[in-house]
Design a protein around this motif. Structure first.
Motif, PDB file in Angstrom:
ATOM      1  N   THR A  13       9.447  10.411   7.737  1.00  0.00           N
ATOM      2  CA  THR A  13       9.563   9.017   8.125  1.00  0.00           C
ATOM      3  C   THR A  13      10.862   8.424   7.610  1.00  0.00           C
ATOM      4  O   THR A  13      11.327   8.779   6.516  1.00  0.00           O
ATOM      5  CB  THR A  13       8.376   8.183   7.597  1.00  0.00           C
ATOM      6  N   ASP A  14      11.444   7.532   8.392  1.00  0.00           N
ATOM      7  CA  ASP A  14      12.606   6.779   7.944  1.00  0.00           C
ATOM      8  C   ASP A  14      12.250   5.314   7.703  1.00  0.00           C
ATOM      9  O   ASP A  14      13.128   4.438   7.668  1.00  0.00           O
ATOM     10  CB  ASP A  14      13.758   6.892   8.946  1.00  0.00           C
ATOM     11  N   LEU A  15      10.967   5.040   7.527  1.00  0.00           N
ATOM     12  CA  LEU A  15      10.531   3.700   7.152  1.00  0.00           C
ATOM     13  C   LEU A  15      11.064   3.363   5.753  1.00  0.00           C
ATOM     14  O   LEU A  15      11.429   4.257   4.984  1.00  0.00           O
ATOM     15  CB  LEU A  15       9.007   3.618   7.174  1.00  0.00           C
ATOM     16  N   ASP A  23      -0.077   0.721   2.835  1.00  0.00           N
ATOM     17  CA  ASP A  23       0.307   0.191   4.146  1.00  0.00           C
ATOM     18  C   ASP A  23       0.712   1.308   5.095  1.00  0.00           C
ATOM     19  O   ASP A  23       0.435   1.246   6.301  1.00  0.00           O
ATOM     20  CB  ASP A  23       1.453  -0.812   3.989  1.00  0.00           C
ATOM     21  N   PHE A  24       1.359   2.340   4.557  1.00  0.00           N
ATOM     22  CA  PHE A  24       1.745   3.466   5.407  1.00  0.00           C
ATOM     23  C   PHE A  24       0.506   4.172   5.955  1.00  0.00           C
ATOM     24  O   PHE A  24       0.422   4.490   7.148  1.00  0.00           O
ATOM     25  CB  PHE A  24       2.601   4.453   4.620  1.00  0.00           C
ATOM     26  N   ILE A  25      -0.460   4.423   5.097  1.00  0.00           N
ATOM     27  CA  ILE A  25      -1.674   5.130   5.515  1.00  0.00           C
ATOM     28  C   ILE A  25      -2.451   4.310   6.546  1.00  0.00           C
ATOM     29  O   ILE A  25      -2.858   4.826   7.593  1.00  0.00           O
ATOM     30  CB  ILE A  25      -2.556   5.438   4.285  1.00  0.00           C
ATOM     31  N   ARG A  26      -2.650   3.034   6.276  1.00  0.00           N
ATOM     32  CA  ARG A  26      -3.498   2.222   7.144  1.00  0.00           C
ATOM     33  C   ARG A  26      -2.802   1.806   8.441  1.00  0.00           C
ATOM     34  O   ARG A  26      -3.392   1.883   9.526  1.00  0.00           O
ATOM     35  CB  ARG A  26      -3.956   0.964   6.393  1.00  0.00           C
ATOM     36  N   MET A  68       1.952   2.335  -5.010  1.00  0.00           N
ATOM     37  CA  MET A  68       2.786   3.528  -4.912  1.00  0.00           C
ATOM     38  C   MET A  68       3.738   3.430  -3.732  1.00  0.00           C
ATOM     39  O   MET A  68       3.312   3.491  -2.578  1.00  0.00           O
ATOM     40  CB  MET A  68       1.917   4.779  -4.747  1.00  0.00           C
ATOM     41  N   PRO A  69       5.050   3.295  -3.960  1.00  0.00           N
ATOM     42  CA  PRO A  69       5.996   3.301  -2.842  1.00  0.00           C
ATOM     43  C   PRO A  69       6.081   4.683  -2.222  1.00  0.00           C
ATOM     44  O   PRO A  69       5.930   5.701  -2.915  1.00  0.00           O
ATOM     45  CB  PRO A  69       7.319   2.904  -3.506  1.00  0.00           C
ATOM     46  N   ILE A  70       6.327   4.730  -0.915  1.00  0.00           N
ATOM     47  CA  ILE A  70       6.402   6.044  -0.275  1.00  0.00           C
ATOM     48  C   ILE A  70       7.605   6.836  -0.772  1.00  0.00           C
ATOM     49  O   ILE A  70       7.642   8.062  -0.648  1.00  0.00           O
ATOM     50  CB  ILE A  70       6.401   5.941   1.268  1.00  0.00           C
ATOM     51  N   SER A  80      -5.765  11.114   1.553  1.00  0.00           N
ATOM     52  CA  SER A  80      -6.628   9.943   1.735  1.00  0.00           C
ATOM     53  C   SER A  80      -8.060  10.422   1.934  1.00  0.00           C
ATOM     54  O   SER A  80      -8.328  11.627   2.035  1.00  0.00           O
ATOM     55  CB  SER A  80      -6.165   9.118   2.939  1.00  0.00           C
ATOM     56  N   ILE A  81      -8.983   9.504   2.046  1.00  0.00           N
ATOM     57  CA  ILE A  81     -10.395   9.865   2.195  1.00  0.00           C
ATOM     58  C   ILE A  81     -10.617  10.739   3.425  1.00  0.00           C
ATOM     59  O   ILE A  81     -11.460  11.656   3.415  1.00  0.00           O
ATOM     60  CB  ILE A  81     -11.284   8.594   2.252  1.00  0.00           C
ATOM     61  N   GLU A  82      -9.830  10.517   4.487  1.00  0.00           N
ATOM     62  CA  GLU A  82      -9.964  11.347   5.693  1.00  0.00           C
ATOM     63  C   GLU A  82      -9.585  12.802   5.430  1.00  0.00           C
ATOM     64  O   GLU A  82     -10.049  13.708   6.121  1.00  0.00           O
ATOM     65  CB  GLU A  82      -9.102  10.784   6.818  1.00  0.00           C
ATOM     66  N   GLY A  83      -8.742  13.014   4.411  1.00  0.00           N
ATOM     67  CA  GLY A  83      -8.261  14.358   4.117  1.00  0.00           C
ATOM     68  C   GLY A  83      -9.238  15.237   3.378  1.00  0.00           C
ATOM     69  O   GLY A  83      -8.965  16.425   3.157  1.00  0.00           O
TER      70      GLY A  83
END
Length: 472
Positions: A13-15, A23-26, A68-70, A80-83
């Motif tokens: 990502t280049d965000l 915020d990235f995950i959601r 936590m910053p990316i 994440s919980i999905e993982g």
């Protein structure tokens, strides 16, 4: 370009690197199981696992993704919980269901992730440790006992592990998905890519420094998202705990958990883990760095007070020029530092205690755990025979900066310990402080607390002197 693994997916990502992982995950990955709660690292609803390659193996720790910053995810495995989902409920989720450990369900993903972190820990699984693993998670519905029962069931899952590596055991026994087994090789490949190396920029006044971010992102979440940032927490030259002669040398990015796991710290401070439990929670201790605690300049910074009493020194650097400064001279006034904007803390060092030395840390807060101190204090004292040869007493919450109580410490040097001498030292300490009334207590209350904490140091360290009836 920022590269890491999110669950079983390679991410580039280049965000903005300052965007928080929550915020990235959601919002960027549309994974809604990681919940937005306090955005201050307190509630644990946004807990994730962060896996980092260490000597060929992946070490997993729980982090609060809201802080936590990316930019701190570079080259790591973010879960994440999905993982951790399997075709049906995994055994951790099943234990929560079987014990009725969820009501509204908002906090549940965070608890499950913390328990997954316990399953991936290489420490010997104990009931005490599994309960400690969820000390950063808050539930407002169930009353915790059902959650505790579920946690103990999860710990029982690990009883047959024996000498197997945890990652092998949990994947072979369908506790966590089998893709975890391939993560070390994938991270090795990822970290060998030149495009994924951490970039360190020095001597630039427009660059913000960020390490663990556990306080910085609470205070400046919006401005940090798009800021130019130097990410310090993964710089190898800022890591490590070593003994050099009679000194303990600590990298500025040493975390509280690193201290807890250090053989050097454990040897010289056997009660360190007891002190650490009074400070924040497991996920925050996994993220928070010593240098960050010092630079934050909070008048009640727990580890600032801790290291002030050790008479610690800092090595400051701007990338080229280095200088040394006693920690007690680092604070010029409230949130004002003896530091150039281009400087960062590279190392912290202190003299290790000898056989005649004793150390103690005390803290009073409205809650025992997960709370900011009303007043805290630490002491390092060297006694030869019955005489105090040297003492350093520090205190927080009693002035605009974390304080070394220099006059009280100087008074005690050369004296023999007695109730009268201790009370005189307390009287002198009262002349050195200037507490204010605020949400954590009135001025008079804080003065009383400091007196009691100084007494507590001597009661804890010298029980044979029988001070209790006189001092308490």
């Amino acid at each position: 370009m920022i590269k890491f693994i999110l669950n079983d997916k390679d991410v580039s990502t280049d965000l903005p690197a300052g965007m928080v992982m929550l915020d990235f995950i959601r919002y960027q990955q549309n994974l809604k199981g990681t919940k937005i709660g306090c955005r201050e690292g307190d509630c644990g609803a946004c807990t994730i696992l962060v896996g980092e390659l260490m000597e060929g193996e992946v070490r997993y720790r729980t982090f609060t993704s809201c802080l936590m910053p990316i930019g701190n995810a570079v080259g790591k495995h973010i879960v994440s919980i999905e993982g951790i989902n399997l075709d049906g409920l995994n055994p951790i989720q099943q234990a929560m269901a079987d014990e009725g450990a969820t009501q509204c369900g908002f906090c549940t993903p965070g608890f499950v992730m913390s328990l997954a972190g316990h399953c991936l820990s290489e420490k010997e699984p104990t009931a005490q440790d599994v309960l400690a693993s969820i000390d950063g998670n808050i539930c407002r519905c169930t009353g915790y006992k059902s959650i505790e029962r579920a946690a103990l069931l999860v710990n029982e899952l690990l009883s047959a592990k024996g000498s197997k590596r945890n990652v092998d055991f949990v994947t072979e026994n369908n506790i966590l998905p089998d893709y975890f087994a391939a993560i070390p090789k994938r991270l090795k490949t990822l970290n060998e890519s030149e495009a994924n190396q951490h970039i360190f920029k020095s001597n630039n006044q427009q660059i913000n420094f960020a390490s663990g971010g556990t306080d910085l992102y609470v205070q400046k979440h919006d401005s940090m998202t798009h800021a130019e940032i130097n990410f310090l927490s993964d710089q190898k030259f800022l890591k490590g705990i070593e003994k050099v002669g009679n000194r303990c040398m600590l990298g500025g990015s040493t975390t509280v958990t690193d201290l807890c796991e250090s053989a050097i710290i454990t040897e010289y401070f056997p009660a360190f883990k007891k002190y650490a439990k009074l400070i924040s929670s497991t996920p925050i201790r996994n993220m928070a760095t010593l240098a960050g605690n010092f630079v934050n300049a909070s008048p009640i910074g727990d580890f600032t007070v801790f290291f002030l009493s050790l008479n610690a020194c800092l090595i400051l650097s701007d990338g080229d020029i280095k200088r040394e400064l006693p920690l007690r001279e680092f604070y010029k006034g409230y949130k004002s530092l003896n530091k150039k904007v281009t400087e960062y803390i590279e190392k912290i060092y202190f003299e290790l205690p000898d056989k005649d030395s004793k150390f103690n840390f005390e803290k009073v807060s409205k809650r025992t755990h997960l709370d900011i101190a009303s007043v805290n204090s630490a002491i390092t004292i060297r006694v030869k025979g019955k005489e105090i040869s040297e003492v350093f007493i520090s205190a927080g919450g009693v002035g605009p900066i974390p304080m070394m109580l220099a006059k009280a410490s100087a008074f005690l040097a050369g004296k023999q310990i007695s109730p009268e001498v201790i009370n005189q030292a307390i009287h002198i300490a009262q002349t050195e402080i200037s507490p204010i009334s605020d949400a954590r207590g009135s001025e008079s209350y804080k003065r009383l607390l400091l007196s009691q904490l100084i007494k507590a140091h001597f009661i804890e360290l010298f029980p044979e002197i029988k001070l209790e009836t006189t001092l308490v």
